[in-house]
Design a protein around this motif. Structure first.
Motif, mmCIF file in Angstrom:
data_model
loop_
_atom_site.group_PDB
_atom_site.id
_atom_site.type_symbol
_atom_site.label_atom_id
_atom_site.label_comp_id
_atom_site.label_asym_id
_atom_site.label_seq_id
_atom_site.Cartn_x
_atom_site.Cartn_y
_atom_site.Cartn_z
ATOM 1 N N VAL A 189 0.808 -1.224 0.000
ATOM 2 C CA VAL A 189 0.000 0.000 0.000
ATOM 3 C C VAL A 189 0.841 1.275 0.000
ATOM 4 O O VAL A 189 0.294 2.375 -0.030
ATOM 5 N N SER A 190 2.166 1.161 0.024
ATOM 6 C CA SER A 190 3.035 2.329 -0.150
ATOM 7 C C SER A 190 3.088 2.691 -1.635
ATOM 8 O O SER A 190 2.501 2.005 -2.483
ATOM 9 N N GLY A 191 3.810 3.749 -1.960
ATOM 10 C CA GLY A 191 4.016 4.086 -3.362
ATOM 11 C C GLY A 191 4.721 2.962 -4.100
ATOM 12 O O GLY A 191 4.341 2.593 -5.224
ATOM 13 N N ASN A 192 5.748 2.393 -3.463
ATOM 14 C CA ASN A 192 6.440 1.256 -4.072
ATOM 15 C C ASN A 192 5.525 0.046 -4.168
ATOM 16 O O ASN A 192 5.627 -0.759 -5.096
ATOM 17 N N GLY A 193 4.623 -0.084 -3.195
ATOM 18 C CA GLY A 193 3.671 -1.189 -3.221
ATOM 19 C C GLY A 193 2.698 -1.080 -4.381
ATOM 20 O O GLY A 193 2.395 -2.079 -5.053
ATOM 21 N N SER A 205 7.558 -3.269 -15.810
ATOM 22 C CA SER A 205 7.876 -2.361 -14.718
ATOM 23 C C SER A 205 7.138 -1.030 -14.890
ATOM 24 O O SER A 205 7.206 -0.414 -15.962
ATOM 25 N N VAL A 206 6.407 -0.618 -13.866
ATOM 26 C CA VAL A 206 5.708 0.666 -13.894
ATOM 27 C C VAL A 206 5.937 1.385 -12.577
ATOM 28 O O VAL A 206 6.220 0.773 -11.547
ATOM 29 N N ARG A 207 5.795 2.691 -12.626
ATOM 30 C CA ARG A 207 5.906 3.511 -11.424
ATOM 31 C C ARG A 207 4.511 3.881 -10.931
ATOM 32 O O ARG A 207 3.544 3.895 -11.708
ATOM 33 N N ALA A 208 4.432 4.213 -9.659
ATOM 34 C CA ALA A 208 3.142 4.586 -9.079
ATOM 35 C C ALA A 208 2.541 5.786 -9.808
ATOM 36 O O ALA A 208 1.329 5.843 -10.051
ATOM 37 N N GLU A 209 3.398 6.740 -10.184
ATOM 38 C CA GLU A 209 2.913 7.946 -10.860
ATOM 39 C C GLU A 209 2.227 7.602 -12.181
ATOM 40 O O GLU A 209 1.209 8.199 -12.538
ATOM 41 N N GLU A 210 2.799 6.637 -12.924
ATOM 42 C CA GLU A 210 2.195 6.230 -14.195
ATOM 43 C C GLU A 210 0.820 5.615 -13.969
ATOM 44 O O GLU A 210 -0.129 5.881 -14.719
ATOM 45 N N ILE A 211 0.715 4.782 -12.947
ATOM 46 C CA ILE A 211 -0.562 4.130 -12.666
ATOM 47 C C ILE A 211 -1.635 5.164 -12.350
ATOM 48 O O ILE A 211 -2.744 5.130 -12.894
ATOM 49 N N VAL A 212 -1.306 6.122 -11.494
ATOM 50 C CA VAL A 212 -2.282 7.141 -11.089
ATOM 51 C C VAL A 212 -2.667 8.016 -12.267
ATOM 52 O O VAL A 212 -3.861 8.276 -12.510
ATOM 53 N N THR A 213 -1.681 8.462 -13.034
ATOM 54 C CA THR A 213 -1.944 9.348 -14.170
ATOM 55 C C THR A 213 -2.788 8.645 -15.232
ATOM 56 O O THR A 213 -3.765 9.199 -15.744
ATOM 57 N N SER A 214 -2.400 7.404 -15.573
ATOM 58 C CA SER A 214 -3.130 6.662 -16.605
ATOM 59 C C SER A 214 -4.537 6.298 -16.146
ATOM 60 O O SER A 214 -5.482 6.323 -16.939
ATOM 61 N N ALA A 215 -4.679 5.953 -14.866
ATOM 62 C CA ALA A 215 -6.005 5.636 -14.335
ATOM 63 C C ALA A 215 -6.899 6.865 -14.380
ATOM 64 O O ALA A 215 -8.082 6.775 -14.748
ATOM 65 N N HIS A 216 -6.334 8.012 -14.062
ATOM 66 C CA HIS A 216 -7.099 9.263 -14.096
ATOM 67 C C HIS A 216 -7.537 9.597 -15.523
ATOM 68 O O HIS A 216 -8.588 10.209 -15.736
ATOM 69 N N ALA A 217 -6.721 9.151 -16.497
ATOM 70 C CA ALA A 217 -7.054 9.385 -17.904
ATOM 71 C C ALA A 217 -8.027 8.335 -18.456
ATOM 72 O O ALA A 217 -8.453 8.435 -19.612
ATOM 73 N N GLY A 218 -8.351 7.326 -17.630
ATOM 74 C CA GLY A 218 -9.354 6.343 -18.038
ATOM 75 C C GLY A 218 -8.829 5.028 -18.542
ATOM 76 O O GLY A 218 -9.604 4.199 -19.027
ATOM 77 N N ALA A 219 -7.514 4.771 -18.423
ATOM 78 C CA ALA A 219 -6.949 3.503 -18.880
ATOM 79 C C ALA A 219 -7.465 2.371 -17.988
ATOM 80 O O ALA A 219 -7.214 2.356 -16.781
ATOM 81 N N VAL A 220 -8.170 1.414 -18.568
ATOM 82 C CA VAL A 220 -8.876 0.388 -17.789
ATOM 83 C C VAL A 220 -7.919 -0.458 -16.952
ATOM 84 O O VAL A 220 -8.163 -0.712 -15.768
ATOM 85 N N ASP A 221 -6.810 -0.915 -17.544
ATOM 86 C CA ASP A 221 -5.863 -1.760 -16.812
ATOM 87 C C ASP A 221 -5.313 -1.041 -15.589
ATOM 88 O O ASP A 221 -5.159 -1.639 -14.516
ATOM 89 N N HIS A 222 -5.030 0.247 -15.756
ATOM 90 C CA HIS A 222 -4.489 1.027 -14.640
ATOM 91 C C HIS A 222 -5.568 1.327 -13.605
ATOM 92 O O HIS A 222 -5.288 1.353 -12.397
ATOM 93 N N LEU A 223 -6.790 1.535 -14.057
ATOM 94 C CA LEU A 223 -7.899 1.702 -13.123
ATOM 95 C C LEU A 223 -8.078 0.459 -12.260
ATOM 96 O O LEU A 223 -8.331 0.561 -11.049
ATOM 97 N N ASN A 224 -7.937 -0.711 -12.871
ATOM 98 C CA ASN A 224 -8.076 -1.961 -12.131
ATOM 99 C C ASN A 224 -6.974 -2.114 -11.077
ATOM 100 O O ASN A 224 -7.220 -2.588 -9.966
ATOM 101 N N VAL A 225 -5.771 -1.712 -11.444
ATOM 102 C CA VAL A 225 -4.657 -1.771 -10.495
ATOM 103 C C VAL A 225 -4.929 -0.842 -9.315
ATOM 104 O O VAL A 225 -4.741 -1.213 -8.142
ATOM 105 N N LEU A 226 -5.380 0.365 -9.611
ATOM 106 C CA LEU A 226 -5.646 1.330 -8.551
ATOM 107 C C LEU A 226 -6.787 0.850 -7.644
ATOM 108 O O LEU A 226 -6.734 1.021 -6.422
ATOM 109 N N ALA A 227 -7.781 0.230 -8.237
ATOM 110 C CA ALA A 227 -8.897 -0.305 -7.456
ATOM 111 C C ALA A 227 -8.422 -1.435 -6.543
ATOM 112 O O ALA A 227 -8.854 -1.531 -5.383
ATOM 113 N N GLU A 228 -7.522 -2.274 -7.046
ATOM 114 C CA GLU A 228 -6.999 -3.363 -6.217
ATOM 115 C C GLU A 228 -6.168 -2.803 -5.066
ATOM 116 O O GLU A 228 -6.255 -3.284 -3.926
#
Length: 305
Positions: A189-193, A205-228
């Motif tokens: 649950v940390s940034g590295n987590g 390999s992805v960074r936390a910033e990429e996940i948040v930014t892409s999820a905010h833009a509507g990328a489904v795979d990244h939204l799923n990661v953020l939800a998990e």
């Protein structure tokens, strides 16, 4: 009362001068020395002198310090990673340089103290300040005051092991933690987590910033990661509630800046709660990066009374 706070981190030592209203008047950051204890203590002394020069109070200016890790209440020794002074009585060594001893506290406790006094936790009886950044930790205040700790620690909740019912259905690895154990919440649950979950799910390999930014833009795979990630983090919120039952949980650290983070966490938290327990109010920090130094400054003014 004009006061000062010093927030000691692995990369920088931040000094802030605060007004009577506890707003930042001046700020100065210097790199944290890596090579030796003497250089580290000299850097702290330099920040103390800088604060004194800004105020008419000079040597009498109340100044508190906050740092990550444990501070033994009996010996004064600090035990912390990424600092060259672990295992030493920092307060005593600094007093030899500046001629007085400054109060020292854990940085998560400082964060909670700051947010409970004029911050997002103002008006609540019991407040947990939960930091989710590079690491995960928390502080606890009751009636606006920090609680006494046997080992001088905060709430070391980042090193609680994740329950099997969280990891097994998701088929997530039991990742090793820097503390020497495996499966600690900090690794998920940390940034590295968040980055580790994303890398595991996306196959690269992805960074936390990429996940948040892409999820905010509507990328489904990244939204799923953020939800998990939110589902796992909500289990940590539940543990905080079961152990401490606070009125309010204030979120800090880099992940508290996720757009809509409170709503993101509240939905799985509602589903995870025990029976009909009322959930604490969840808020994001008002004072953000200044809360460590601000909490230390509050402690320093109270130390005088």
């Amino acid at each position: 009362m004009i006061c000062g706070g010093i927030d000691i981190g692995g990369t920088k030592i931040e000094a802030r001068l605060f007004s009577d209203e506890l707003t930042t008047v001046e700020i100065r950051r210097i790199p944290t020395p890596k090579d030796g204890l003497d250089d580290f203590i000299d850097a702290l002394a330099e920040q103390v002198r800088w604060l004194g020069q800004l105020s008419d109070e000079g040597q009498q200016l109340p100044i508190g310090m906050a740092l990550p890790g444990l501070i033994d209440a009996h010996t004064g020794r600090a035990f912390t990673s990424n600092l060259p002074a672990s295992g030493h009585d920092i307060g005593s060594l600094l007093s030899d340089r500046i001629g007085r001893r400054l109060p020292l506290m854990n940085d998560c406790q400082a964060f909670a103290l700051s947010e409970a006094n004029g911050g997002a936790g103002e008006g609540f009886k019991s407040v947990v300040g939960l930091i989710m950044g590079t690491g995960v930790g928390a502080g606890l205040t009751v009636d606006g005051h920090v609680t006494e700790r046997l080992n001088g620690s905060a709430l070391e909740i980042g090193h609680i092991g994740i329950p099997a019912h969280v990891l097994v259905p998701r088929e997530l690895p039991i990742w090793a933690c820097g503390c020497g154990k495996r499966g600690c919440f900090e690794q998920y649950v940390s940034g590295n987590g968040l980055a580790a979950i994303g890398s595991h799910r996306l196959g690269r390999s992805v960074r936390a910033e990429e996940i948040v930014t892409s999820a905010h833009a509507g990328a489904v795979d990244h939204l799923n990661v953020l939800a998990e990630w939110a589902e796992i983090a909500s289990e940590l919120l539940l543990i905080i509630q079961l152990a401490h039952d606070p009125d309010c949980i204030v979120l800090g650290g880099g992940l508290s800046g996720i757009p809509g983070v409170v709503r993101l966490l509240e939905r799985p938290y509602q589903a995870a709660r025990l029976g009909q327990m009322r959930l604490p109010t969840i808020r994001t920090a008002i004072h953000g990066d200044s809360s460590g130094a601000r909490g230390a400054a509050i402690m320093a003014t109270r130390h005088l009374s």
